[in-house]
Write a protein that holds these residues in place. Structure first.
Motif, PDB file in Angstrom:
ATOM      1  N   MET A  36      61.555  24.682  43.687  1.00  0.00           N
ATOM      2  CA  MET A  36      61.541  25.795  42.745  1.00  0.00           C
ATOM      3  C   MET A  36      61.095  27.067  43.451  1.00  0.00           C
ATOM      4  O   MET A  36      60.390  27.018  44.462  1.00  0.00           O
ATOM      5  CB  MET A  36      60.592  25.461  41.592  1.00  0.00           C
ATOM      6  N   PRO A  37      61.454  28.244  42.936  1.00  0.00           N
ATOM      7  CA  PRO A  37      61.015  29.495  43.549  1.00  0.00           C
ATOM      8  C   PRO A  37      59.500  29.653  43.423  1.00  0.00           C
ATOM      9  O   PRO A  37      58.880  29.083  42.520  1.00  0.00           O
ATOM     10  CB  PRO A  37      61.761  30.564  42.747  1.00  0.00           C
ATOM     11  N   PRO A  38      58.866  30.419  44.317  1.00  0.00           N
ATOM     12  CA  PRO A  38      57.407  30.609  44.249  1.00  0.00           C
ATOM     13  C   PRO A  38      56.999  31.194  42.899  1.00  0.00           C
ATOM     14  O   PRO A  38      57.711  32.007  42.308  1.00  0.00           O
ATOM     15  CB  PRO A  38      57.117  31.591  45.389  1.00  0.00           C
ATOM     16  N   ALA A  39      55.831  30.778  42.421  1.00  0.00           N
ATOM     17  CA  ALA A  39      55.311  31.280  41.147  1.00  0.00           C
ATOM     18  C   ALA A  39      54.848  32.718  41.308  1.00  0.00           C
ATOM     19  O   ALA A  39      54.150  33.061  42.265  1.00  0.00           O
ATOM     20  CB  ALA A  39      54.152  30.405  40.679  1.00  0.00           C
ATOM     21  N   VAL A  40      55.238  33.572  40.384  1.00  0.00           N
ATOM     22  CA  VAL A  40      54.833  34.983  40.395  1.00  0.00           C
ATOM     23  C   VAL A  40      53.489  35.098  39.679  1.00  0.00           C
ATOM     24  O   VAL A  40      53.381  34.784  38.492  1.00  0.00           O
ATOM     25  CB  VAL A  40      55.889  35.867  39.712  1.00  0.00           C
ATOM     26  N   VAL A  41      52.464  35.533  40.406  1.00  0.00           N
ATOM     27  CA  VAL A  41      51.111  35.626  39.853  1.00  0.00           C
ATOM     28  C   VAL A  41      50.484  36.949  40.268  1.00  0.00           C
ATOM     29  O   VAL A  41      50.985  37.666  41.135  1.00  0.00           O
ATOM     30  CB  VAL A  41      50.226  34.453  40.341  1.00  0.00           C
ATOM     31  N   THR A  42      49.346  37.258  39.639  1.00  0.00           N
ATOM     32  CA  THR A  42      48.566  38.452  39.976  1.00  0.00           C
ATOM     33  C   THR A  42      47.371  38.043  40.814  1.00  0.00           C
ATOM     34  O   THR A  42      46.670  37.079  40.491  1.00  0.00           O
ATOM     35  CB  THR A  42      48.094  39.169  38.707  1.00  0.00           C
ATOM     36  N   VAL A  43      47.139  38.786  41.900  1.00  0.00           N
ATOM     37  CA  VAL A  43      46.105  38.426  42.870  1.00  0.00           C
ATOM     38  C   VAL A  43      45.110  39.576  43.008  1.00  0.00           C
ATOM     39  O   VAL A  43      45.481  40.745  42.933  1.00  0.00           O
ATOM     40  CB  VAL A  43      46.744  38.093  44.237  1.00  0.00           C
ATOM     41  N   GLN A  44      43.864  39.222  43.207  1.00  0.00           N
ATOM     42  CA  GLN A  44      42.810  40.214  43.438  1.00  0.00           C
ATOM     43  C   GLN A  44      41.996  39.830  44.664  1.00  0.00           C
ATOM     44  O   GLN A  44      41.684  38.654  44.871  1.00  0.00           O
ATOM     45  CB  GLN A  44      41.883  40.305  42.220  1.00  0.00           C
ATOM     46  N   GLU A  45      41.657  40.817  45.460  1.00  0.00           N
ATOM     47  CA  GLU A  45      40.803  40.575  46.633  1.00  0.00           C
ATOM     48  C   GLU A  45      39.348  40.755  46.232  1.00  0.00           C
ATOM     49  O   GLU A  45      38.985  41.756  45.586  1.00  0.00           O
ATOM     50  CB  GLU A  45      41.150  41.543  47.762  1.00  0.00           C
ATOM     51  N   MET A  46      38.526  39.794  46.591  1.00  0.00           N
ATOM     52  CA  MET A  46      37.121  39.830  46.213  1.00  0.00           C
ATOM     53  C   MET A  46      36.377  40.879  47.027  1.00  0.00           C
ATOM     54  O   MET A  46      36.413  40.855  48.256  1.00  0.00           O
ATOM     55  CB  MET A  46      36.475  38.459  46.421  1.00  0.00           C
ATOM     56  N   GLN A  47      35.734  41.800  46.333  1.00  0.00           N
ATOM     57  CA  GLN A  47      34.917  42.829  46.955  1.00  0.00           C
ATOM     58  C   GLN A  47      33.634  42.991  46.146  1.00  0.00           C
ATOM     59  O   GLN A  47      33.649  42.853  44.921  1.00  0.00           O
ATOM     60  CB  GLN A  47      35.664  44.168  47.017  1.00  0.00           C
ATOM     61  N   PRO A  48      32.503  43.277  46.819  1.00  0.00           N
ATOM     62  CA  PRO A  48      31.257  43.497  46.067  1.00  0.00           C
ATOM     63  C   PRO A  48      31.420  44.646  45.076  1.00  0.00           C
ATOM     64  O   PRO A  48      32.046  45.665  45.382  1.00  0.00           O
ATOM     65  CB  PRO A  48      30.237  43.845  47.162  1.00  0.00           C
ATOM     66  N   THR A  49      30.879  44.457  43.898  1.00  0.00           N
ATOM     67  CA  THR A  49      30.959  45.476  42.854  1.00  0.00           C
ATOM     68  C   THR A  49      29.591  45.638  42.206  1.00  0.00           C
ATOM     69  O   THR A  49      28.770  44.724  42.218  1.00  0.00           O
ATOM     70  CB  THR A  49      32.009  45.095  41.794  1.00  0.00           C
ATOM     71  N   ALA A  50      29.351  46.836  41.658  1.00  0.00           N
ATOM     72  CA  ALA A  50      28.064  47.111  41.018  1.00  0.00           C
ATOM     73  C   ALA A  50      27.947  46.309  39.721  1.00  0.00           C
ATOM     74  O   ALA A  50      28.887  46.235  38.936  1.00  0.00           O
ATOM     75  CB  ALA A  50      27.931  48.601  40.731  1.00  0.00           C
ATOM     76  N   TRP A  51      26.781  45.721  39.530  1.00  0.00           N
ATOM     77  CA  TRP A  51      26.548  44.865  38.355  1.00  0.00           C
ATOM     78  C   TRP A  51      25.148  45.138  37.829  1.00  0.00           C
ATOM     79  O   TRP A  51      24.189  45.211  38.602  1.00  0.00           O
ATOM     80  CB  TRP A  51      26.696  43.407  38.748  1.00  0.00           C
ATOM     81  N   ARG A  52      25.047  45.283  36.528  1.00  0.00           N
ATOM     82  CA  ARG A  52      23.734  45.488  35.905  1.00  0.00           C
ATOM     83  C   ARG A  52      23.523  44.408  34.855  1.00  0.00           C
ATOM     84  O   ARG A  52      24.289  44.312  33.895  1.00  0.00           O
ATOM     85  CB  ARG A  52      23.630  46.871  35.256  1.00  0.00           C
ATOM     86  N   ASP A  53      22.509  43.597  35.088  1.00  0.00           N
ATOM     87  CA  ASP A  53      22.148  42.600  34.074  1.00  0.00           C
ATOM     88  C   ASP A  53      21.515  43.311  32.880  1.00  0.00           C
ATOM     89  O   ASP A  53      20.975  44.417  32.999  1.00  0.00           O
ATOM     90  CB  ASP A  53      21.158  41.588  34.652  1.00  0.00           C
ATOM     91  N   SER A  54      21.565  42.684  31.746  1.00  0.00           N
ATOM     92  CA  SER A  54      20.987  43.280  30.538  1.00  0.00           C
ATOM     93  C   SER A  54      20.341  42.203  29.686  1.00  0.00           C
ATOM     94  O   SER A  54      20.733  41.041  29.718  1.00  0.00           O
ATOM     95  CB  SER A  54      22.048  44.027  29.729  1.00  0.00           C
TER      96      SER A  54
END
Length: 370
Positions: A36-54
């Motif tokens: 079958m043809p390759p599955a078309v998906v959405t990809v994201q590269e992991m990068q540190p991001t600002a996070w604030r716990d609450s």
């Protein structure tokens, strides 16, 4: 008999053909060459991001200053100088209870004082020329002081009949009318200073060391779902409730437009210091019971399902504590149709993937195409 043997032979040949085809198909991985043809998906590269716990809590709004304006004397309302909902200034006359009797008493007391003051000045001049005994001067001084005290007393009584606003604010519903008889304690209207709103909420004592004056707070109300109010912690109660093991925290929120009103229920987020984390949209997680995993993509566009440890969560996003590193590429949309070893056709985030999910909108880092 011959017909039955031919049918059995045909059935056996068909079964061998299907088995051979199945083995041939299972030998070629889905999404690979010849499959079958390759599955078309959405990809994201992991990068540190600002996070604030609450720390989340429920609180109730209170006016910066609040009072119920009441009468102090038994009197008939002469004039009402406000309407429900009016904004008033400190010292503004709200209700006049003054009657002709009180005004006449004030004039009488003022006249008596002026006469006593005139006689005292005359005796003072005569005493200077030794024409009046010093005791007569002292007696007249006492009469003058008594007249002045009487005048101030009547003036104070008259002041109790002129009800004024003690501070700037907004009046509630008017509860009296001209001609009504009021007694001490009769409510006239509520007055609230809503330029600043206070929100009191309870926080478990385990978080006591993470709360301090000046800490940022956000709040939302069901009445205004699209608005987020920004404030800060102003004070903490001096005691922890021994029953609930919680401490009451008071935050203040500017309210220049008067949107917030006293008594509203607010959802409060007490924000902690910002930190850097790896985060993903929640839709990228494959959750089975308590186990969570994601599909990581290698340089050959082949996915591998890897277990991850999940940390804190916020709207649409989840913190990844273990299992991924910065720079890893992860499938964030289209995971339902994947399994380890499949080849994919990755697309940047925000591009239609033809998957069963729409592209995720939110605050995670943008996807990077390979």
């Amino acid at each position: 008999m011959i017909s039955k043997r031919r049918s059995a032979a045909a059935f056996a040949a068909l079964a061998v053909l299907l088995l051979t085809a199945g083995c041939r198909d299972s030998g070629a991985p889905s999404g690979g060459p010849g499959g079958m043809p390759p599955a078309v998906v959405t990809v994201q590269e992991m990068q540190p991001t600002a996070w604030r716990d609450s720390i989340q809590a429920l609180g109730t709004t209170r006016a910066n200053e609040s009072v119920t304006i009441t009468a102090k004397v038994n009197e008939t309302v002469r004039r009402v100088n406000f309407e429900s909902g009016d904004a008033v200034r400190a010292g503004q006359l709200l209700v006049d209870l003054s009657g002709n009797t009180q005004l006449a008493e004030l004039e009488e007391a003022r006249a008596a004082y002026e006469e006593a003051e005139r006689l005292f000045r005359r005796n003072q001049e005569l005493a200077a020329r030794q024409l009046v005994a010093e005791s007569a001067l002292d007696a007249q001084r006492a009469v003058r002081d008594a007249a002045r005290a009487r005048m101030e007393q009547v003036r104070a009584q008259l002041g109790d009949r002129a009800i004024t606003a003690p501070f700037d604010g907004v009046l509630g519903l008017r509860q009296v009318s001209p001609g009504a008889l009021v007694t001490p304690g009769t409510p006239i209207a509520n007055l609230d200073d809503i330029s600043i709103m206070k929100v009191d909420f309870s926080v478990p004592e385990v978080f006591l060391g993470q709360i301090g004056r000046g800490q940022a707070v956000t709040a939302r109300s069901a009445a205004f779902r699209d608005l987020e109010f920004q404030g800060e912690v102003m004070s903490l109660d001096s005691r922890v409730d021994p029953v609930s093991r919680a401490v009451t925290v008071r935050a203040e929120f500017p309210n220049p437009d008067g949107v917030l009103r006293p008594g509203m229920l607010m959802t409060v987020d007490l924000l902690q210091p910002e930190r850097q984390v790896l985060a993903l949209p929640e839709i990228a997680l494959v959750q089975i019971g308590r186990e969570a995993s994601v599909f990581r993509v290698d340089e050959n566009q082949i996915v591998t399902q890897v277990p991850v440890t999940v940390g804190a969560r916020r709207r649409g996003e989840v913190e990844i504590v273990e299992g991924l590193a910065a720079g890893d590429r992860v499938v964030i949309d289209g995971t339902v149709k994947l399994r380890s070893g499949m080849t994919i056709d990755p697309r940047p985030r925000g591009t239609a993937s033809g998957s069963e999910h729409a592209p995720v909108q939110g605050g995670a880092a943008p996807a990077v195409s390979p």
